[in-house]
Motif scaffolding. Structure first.
Motif, short mmCIF file in Angstrom:
data_model
loop_
_atom_site.label_atom_id
_atom_site.label_comp_id
_atom_site.label_asym_id
_atom_site.label_seq_id
_atom_site.Cartn_x
_atom_site.Cartn_y
_atom_site.Cartn_z
N LEU A 215 74.11 -63.09 -32.14
CA LEU A 215 72.92 -62.34 -32.53
C LEU A 215 71.72 -63.29 -32.54
N GLY A 216 70.63 -62.88 -31.91
CA GLY A 216 69.42 -63.69 -31.89
C GLY A 216 69.38 -64.74 -30.80
N GLU A 217 70.38 -64.74 -29.91
CA GLU A 217 70.39 -65.71 -28.82
C GLU A 217 69.37 -65.31 -27.76
N VAL A 218 68.66 -66.28 -27.21
CA VAL A 218 67.71 -66.02 -26.13
C VAL A 218 68.49 -65.91 -24.82
N VAL A 219 68.31 -64.80 -24.10
CA VAL A 219 69.06 -64.58 -22.87
C VAL A 219 68.24 -64.93 -21.63
N GLY A 220 66.94 -65.11 -21.80
CA GLY A 220 66.09 -65.44 -20.67
C GLY A 220 64.63 -65.31 -21.07
N HIS A 221 63.75 -65.51 -20.11
CA HIS A 221 62.31 -65.44 -20.36
C HIS A 221 61.66 -64.50 -19.36
N LEU A 222 60.62 -63.83 -19.81
CA LEU A 222 59.87 -62.89 -18.98
C LEU A 222 58.42 -63.35 -18.91
N ASP A 223 57.86 -63.32 -17.71
CA ASP A 223 56.48 -63.72 -17.52
C ASP A 223 55.55 -62.59 -17.95
N LEU A 224 54.77 -62.84 -19.01
CA LEU A 224 53.77 -61.88 -19.47
C LEU A 224 52.41 -62.54 -19.42
N GLN A 225 51.61 -62.12 -18.46
CA GLN A 225 50.25 -62.64 -18.32
C GLN A 225 50.24 -64.17 -18.27
N GLY A 226 51.20 -64.71 -17.51
CA GLY A 226 51.26 -66.16 -17.31
C GLY A 226 51.97 -66.93 -18.39
N ARG A 227 52.49 -66.23 -19.40
CA ARG A 227 53.24 -66.89 -20.47
C ARG A 227 54.71 -66.54 -20.37
N GLN A 228 55.59 -67.53 -20.59
CA GLN A 228 57.02 -67.31 -20.56
C GLN A 228 57.49 -66.88 -21.95
N PHE A 280 75.84 -56.49 -38.31
CA PHE A 280 75.20 -57.78 -38.21
C PHE A 280 75.64 -58.72 -39.34
N GLU A 281 75.51 -60.00 -39.09
CA GLU A 281 75.79 -61.03 -40.08
C GLU A 281 77.19 -60.92 -40.66
N ARG A 282 78.16 -60.79 -39.73
CA ARG A 282 79.60 -60.80 -40.03
C ARG A 282 80.07 -59.61 -40.85
N LYS A 283 79.31 -58.55 -40.86
CA LYS A 283 79.71 -57.34 -41.57
C LYS A 283 80.22 -56.30 -40.57
N PHE A 284 80.78 -55.22 -41.11
CA PHE A 284 81.31 -54.14 -40.28
C PHE A 284 80.86 -52.80 -40.83
N LEU A 285 80.85 -51.80 -39.96
CA LEU A 285 80.58 -50.42 -40.36
C LEU A 285 81.85 -49.61 -40.20
N ASN A 286 82.27 -48.95 -41.27
CA ASN A 286 83.34 -47.96 -41.18
C ASN A 286 82.68 -46.60 -41.11
N THR A 287 83.05 -45.81 -40.10
CA THR A 287 82.22 -44.67 -39.71
C THR A 287 83.04 -43.47 -39.26
N PHE A 288 82.54 -42.30 -39.55
CA PHE A 288 82.97 -41.07 -38.88
C PHE A 288 81.77 -40.56 -38.08
N THR A 289 82.00 -40.27 -36.82
CA THR A 289 80.88 -39.89 -35.95
C THR A 289 80.94 -38.44 -35.49
N ALA A 290 81.83 -37.63 -36.07
CA ALA A 290 81.96 -36.27 -35.55
C ALA A 290 81.82 -35.16 -36.57
N PRO A 291 81.38 -35.38 -37.83
CA PRO A 291 81.18 -34.23 -38.71
C PRO A 291 80.08 -33.33 -38.16
N PRO A 292 80.07 -32.05 -38.54
CA PRO A 292 79.10 -31.12 -37.96
C PRO A 292 77.66 -31.48 -38.30
N GLY A 293 76.78 -31.30 -37.32
CA GLY A 293 75.36 -31.58 -37.49
C GLY A 293 74.52 -30.48 -36.89
N GLY A 294 73.36 -30.87 -36.37
CA GLY A 294 72.44 -29.89 -35.81
C GLY A 294 73.00 -29.12 -34.63
#
Length: 453
Positions: A215-228, A280-294
């Motif tokens: 997390l937070g690792e730089v993967v590359g640089h993008l040129d924005l108006q001449g700045r990396q 993030f930061e070595r934590k986990f989410l325990n989740t149900f993703t299918a209860p009824p919604g909209g």
């Protein structure tokens, strides 16, 4: 000083200038996500990756004019999107997203669907190690379909959608951070690395799996108006939105929009009969993703709107009228089961205990809200049988819009609640991440605690 934040959502690609000094979002912009491609495989859901790339390029270019001091770019995206690339960084497939269901097609060997063939090859203990994230809308499922079709060349790299975008923009080798790696359906949560046995069992060992980045690792640089400008490894949008909602370990998160999710944060891995995702930061989410919604409620809304629609009458937003009708009904003995789609409680619904005096709009939706509340409570109990939470956190368009729905749920939980403090919780989550990446905050946990009401 500022960052640029990009959210590759399902309906829109959104962006904003993230002011890290004032902790505000500026110049929020959105572009429609490109249209789904036609003439693809049956049940497929594919998009032109170049159209996605061009939309992101345009958004960054537009925002950069408002951020001449831009320090970096942070990004999150709809989970489960994938693009195949080769070792030369060339695109080898369309973008396939979580709505793709091709794996439900009949398998040519007559053993049911491709999905049934996939699940039959994986040990149940391995499924648990994957966080129970093995369903048709995962990259592992698309890849299995390609492999069984003989369309998966050796050495190809399965790249998550945002990592694909940044690898092209920065001309860098694609990798993946844990929150997006978990979305593949191939991450061993016990080792936090690719599950080699599952990959081997599914005939996918000839792929080049991307390096898992910090997390937070730089993967590359993008040129924005001449700045990396540095670009940081992208994260999953669900986790990012919870950060933006200032989610704490003492809360149950109830995200209620088109779909619904019930989540608890855990400081350690605790696999169970629910889905588990890296946070993030070595934590986990325990989740149900299918209860009824909209989506389930819209079945009832569409029924009510069918008659006026048949007469050419287009009703305005019905939710204000529905909310007032529910508020006028303090209690009901009508019963509505919203399991019109597969959920943890079943795969078909019903309306029952009907009488002449209770088959009204107010009674129907009061009963529907009560059914939702019961479903959310059952999920929460399965996540935390000791009911150790101290508060409910509501997020998502439907939960934030309908106070009466929140009240019904609060009554079932007998708990206090709060609403996410930001309309754009995903973009605000990116602002918090950027604050940590830039060294302005020590940790996500510390900053969210400072900002929490």
């Amino acid at each position: 000083m500022s960052f640029i934040g990009i959210d590759l959502g399902t309906s829109f690609i959104k962006g904003a200038v993230l002011n890290l000094e004032t902790r505000e979002l500026h110049h929020v912009q959105r572009l429609p996500f490109p249209s789904q491609l036609e003439n693809c495989a049956p049940l497929a859901c594919e998009f032109d990756p170049n159209e996605i790339l061009n939309a992101v390029r345009k958004l960054i270019a537009d925002l950069s004019s408002f951020a001449p001091d831009c320090e970096g770019i942070v990004m999150c995206a709809q989970m489960h999107g994938m693009v195949l690339m080769n070792s030369r960084g060339e695109v080898q497939s369309n973008c396939i997203t979580w709505r793709d269901q091709r794996v439900m097609m009949p398998h040519p060997r007559g053993s049911g669907s491709y999905y049934q063939a996939l699940t039959s090859r994986i040990d149940p203990q391995h499924v648990k190690q994957l966080g129970n994230e093995l369903d048709p809308g995962r990259p592992i499922s698309y890849l299995f379909w390609f492999a069984e079709q003989g369309k998966l060349g050796a050495g190809l790299i399965p790249v998550s959608l945002p990592d694909f975008v940044l690898s092209i923009l920065c001309q860098s080798t694609p990798g993946v951070e844990l929150t997006n790696a978990g979305a593949y359906g191939a991450l061993n949560l016990e080792t936090l690395d690719w599950h080699e046995e599952v990959i081997e069992d599914l005939g996918l060992a000839n792929l080049h799996w991307p390096e898992i980045r910090k997390l937070g690792e730089v993967v590359g640089h993008l040129d924005l108006q001449g700045r990396q400008v540095p670009c940081y490894t992208p994260v999953g949008d669900y986790q990012c939105a919870l950060v933006g909602a200032l989610f704490s370990a003492e809360e149950v998160s109830l995200n209620i929009a088109t779909g619904s999710q019930v989540s608890r944060m855990s400081p350690r891995l605790a696999l169970g009969d629910y889905q588990t995702r890296p946070f993030f930061e070595r934590k986990f989410l325990n989740t149900f993703t299918a209860p009824p919604g909209g989506r389930a409620l819209n079945v009832l809304v569409d029924l009510l709107c069918e008659l006026p629609r048949s007469q050419g009458i287009n009703l305005k937003d019905p939710w204000e009228s529905l909310a007032r009708a529910v508020e006028d009904v303090e209690e009901t003995d009508l019963e509505v089961d919203l399991n019109f789609f597969p959920t943890p409680r079943g795969d078909h619904g019903q309306i029952s205990n009907i009488r002449q005096d209770n088959l009204t709009m107010g009674h129907v939706f009061r009963a529907a809200f009560q059914n939702m509340a019961e479903s959310f409570y059952e999920c929460a109990i399965r996540l935390d049988p000791e009911e150790s939470w101290k508060n409910l956190l509501f997020s998502g368009g439907l939960a934030c819009k309908l106070e009466v729905l929140r009240k019904v749920i609060q009554q079932r939980f007998a708990s206090t609640y709060r609403i996410t403090p930001f309309d754009e919780d995903t973009l605000f989550g990116l602002l918090i991440l950027a604050s940590v990446f830039s060294g302005r905050a020590k940790s996500i946990e510390e900053l969210t605690h400072q900002l929490r009401p």
